[in-house]
Design a protein around this motif. Structure first.
Motif, PDB file in Angstrom:
ATOM      1  N   ASP A  47      26.857 -17.050  -3.384  1.00  0.00           N
ATOM      2  CA  ASP A  47      27.698 -15.990  -2.836  1.00  0.00           C
ATOM      3  C   ASP A  47      27.130 -14.596  -3.079  1.00  0.00           C
ATOM      4  N   LYS A  48      26.125 -14.494  -3.963  1.00  0.00           N
ATOM      5  CA  LYS A  48      25.594 -13.159  -4.286  1.00  0.00           C
ATOM      6  C   LYS A  48      24.274 -12.858  -3.588  1.00  0.00           C
ATOM      7  N   VAL A  49      23.609 -13.897  -3.076  1.00  0.00           N
ATOM      8  CA  VAL A  49      22.244 -13.677  -2.579  1.00  0.00           C
ATOM      9  C   VAL A  49      22.180 -12.904  -1.264  1.00  0.00           C
ATOM     10  N   HIS A  50      23.222 -13.037  -0.431  1.00  0.00           N
ATOM     11  CA  HIS A  50      23.155 -12.386   0.883  1.00  0.00           C
ATOM     12  C   HIS A  50      23.060 -10.861   0.768  1.00  0.00           C
ATOM     13  N   ASP A  51      23.961 -10.275  -0.031  1.00  0.00           N
ATOM     14  CA  ASP A  51      23.971  -8.816  -0.152  1.00  0.00           C
ATOM     15  C   ASP A  51      22.681  -8.272  -0.758  1.00  0.00           C
ATOM     16  N   GLU A  52      22.150  -8.973  -1.752  1.00  0.00           N
ATOM     17  CA  GLU A  52      20.880  -8.535  -2.359  1.00  0.00           C
ATOM     18  C   GLU A  52      19.750  -8.615  -1.333  1.00  0.00           C
ATOM     19  N   ALA A  53      19.719  -9.742  -0.616  1.00  0.00           N
ATOM     20  CA  ALA A  53      18.647  -9.948   0.355  1.00  0.00           C
ATOM     21  C   ALA A  53      18.728  -8.940   1.498  1.00  0.00           C
ATOM     22  N   GLU A  54      19.939  -8.496   1.788  1.00  0.00           N
ATOM     23  CA  GLU A  54      20.161  -7.508   2.853  1.00  0.00           C
ATOM     24  C   GLU A  54      19.354  -6.236   2.561  1.00  0.00           C
ATOM     25  N   ASN A  55      19.273  -5.856   1.287  1.00  0.00           N
ATOM     26  CA  ASN A  55      18.468  -4.689   0.919  1.00  0.00           C
ATOM     27  C   ASN A  55      16.993  -5.043   0.811  1.00  0.00           C
ATOM     28  N   LEU A  56      16.712  -6.174   0.180  1.00  0.00           N
ATOM     29  CA  LEU A  56      15.319  -6.544  -0.088  1.00  0.00           C
ATOM     30  C   LEU A  56      14.520  -6.897   1.167  1.00  0.00           C
ATOM     31  N   GLU A  57      15.213  -7.371   2.204  1.00  0.00           N
ATOM     32  CA  GLU A  57      14.491  -7.814   3.408  1.00  0.00           C
ATOM     33  C   GLU A  57      13.680  -6.690   4.041  1.00  0.00           C
ATOM     34  N   HIS A  58      14.056  -5.447   3.752  1.00  0.00           N
ATOM     35  CA  HIS A  58      13.329  -4.322   4.347  1.00  0.00           C
ATOM     36  C   HIS A  58      12.150  -3.867   3.496  1.00  0.00           C
ATOM     37  N   SER A  59      12.059  -4.424   2.277  1.00  0.00           N
ATOM     38  CA  SER A  59      10.973  -3.983   1.408  1.00  0.00           C
ATOM     39  C   SER A  59      10.037  -5.142   1.083  1.00  0.00           C
ATOM     40  N   GLY A  60       8.901  -4.809   0.548  1.00  0.00           N
ATOM     41  CA  GLY A  60       7.915  -5.847   0.220  1.00  0.00           C
ATOM     42  C   GLY A  60       7.021  -6.126   1.412  1.00  0.00           C
ATOM     43  N   SER A  61       5.731  -6.318   1.128  1.00  0.00           N
ATOM     44  CA  SER A  61       4.768  -6.571   2.207  1.00  0.00           C
ATOM     45  C   SER A  61       4.911  -7.995   2.716  1.00  0.00           C
TER      46      SER A  61
END
Ligand SMILES: [Zn+2]
Length: 220
Positions: free
Chosen positions: A93-107
């Protein structure tokens, strides 16, 4: 508030296209919880960049470039989700919101290495397919929503809708997770709620819950 980017729109379009590869603008507005005017503005921009085909009052289609762009964002999102779940240990239940931010960063290289580390996973923690590096989509097992099962039928959970955190928390509380077997004991015809058996325990579940859990029908 989080800035809603072009990338968020593209992935929302990708995730909501129907079997004819089309989606209406108001569906996107609703899913993203923004005004129709804001959506129209963004759609015009995306059309100008040849990422979508859009004429006002008509449906939206992704161009091949738009589609591969969208698939890459979805890929990033779902690899991040799985990484956070399997390696970091965050509940589903917690991974979606975190991934929402992280998906835009990282090569892309980082994402590809995470994919190797996770041993080329096909599905994210909610059972959604992860597009491969070449854009191919893992085939999902045939599934139906739990609400379609009849009395005495059994299903294995293959996917859950991840639209609400509370919903996912509740599923975990009653023991619903991927690959869990659920048996329908009784269906109440007046409201279509169900009495189900999950790992030896009986639960009454609502029609809304059953609509958002997808199972592969198995023999009991
Ligand atoms: Zn997910």
């Amino acid at each position: 508030m989080r800035n809603i980017s072009k990338e968020d729109y593209l992935s929302a379009i990708y995730k909501n296209i129907d079997s004819n590869s089309k989606v209406k603008a108001n569906v996107i507005a609703e899913k993203m919880d923004v005004s129709n005017a804001a959506v129209t503005d963004m759609l015009k921009k995306l059309a100008k960049e040849s990422l979508i085909i859009y004429e006002p009052y008509k449906t939206i289609k992704l161009t091949p470039t738009g589609e591969s762009y969208a698939k890459n964002i979805v890929r990033r999102h779902r690899i991040w989700e799985l990484f956070l779940h399997q390696i970091v240990g965050l509940p589903w239940d917690k991974v979606h919101d975190e991934a929402e931010n992280l998906e835009h960063s990282g090569s892309d290289e980082l994402i590809n290495r995470m994919e190797v580390m996770l041993n080329f996973p096909e599905f994210d923690p909610h059972g959604d397919p992860i597009p491969a590096i070449d854009g191919s989509i893992p085939k999902q097992r045939d599934s139906v929503s739990l609400s379609k099962l009849k009395e005495k039928e059994c299903g294995l959970v293959v996917r859950v809708n991840d639209f609400s955190q509370n919903f996912l928390v509740y599923l975990a509380q009653i023991g619903i997770e991927l690959k869990q077997k659920i048996e329908v004991k009784e269906i109440r015809s007046f409201d279509n709620s169900m009495l189900v058996l999950i790992a030896g325990n009986e639960f009454n579940i609502s029609k809304t819950l059953a609509d958002n859990v997808f199972v592969e029908i198995v023999k009991n």
